[in-house]
Design a protein around this motif. Structure first.
Motif: not given
Length: 62
Positions: A14-33
């Motif tokens: 979950e570090s990428c949405p913490e850095f940039c939530p405008e581009v990255f988010r966590m999906e239901a499977d627990g992985l980033a997109v």
């Protein structure tokens, strides 16, 4: 700039949405997109910071 997350290498930290939530988010499977492509110019630095800070090194920026 295009951001991609290698789903096979993502550890779901979950570090990428913490850095940039405008581009990255966590999906239901627990992985980033990366859900915003191309990355808007005002978020390019934050997206690069997310890639640089990824402990799994699974974010690809082109």
């Amino acid at each position: 700039m295009i951001a991609e997350v290698n789903q096979e290498e993502c550890i779901g930290c979950e570090s990428c949405p913490e850095f940039c939530p405008e581009v990255f988010r966590m999906e239901a499977d627990g992985l980033a997109v990366a859900y915003t492509n191309p990355v808007p110019s005002e978020f390019e630095a934050a997206a690069q910071e997310a890639a640089d800070g990824c402990p799994a090194h699974c974010i690809i920026i082109t």
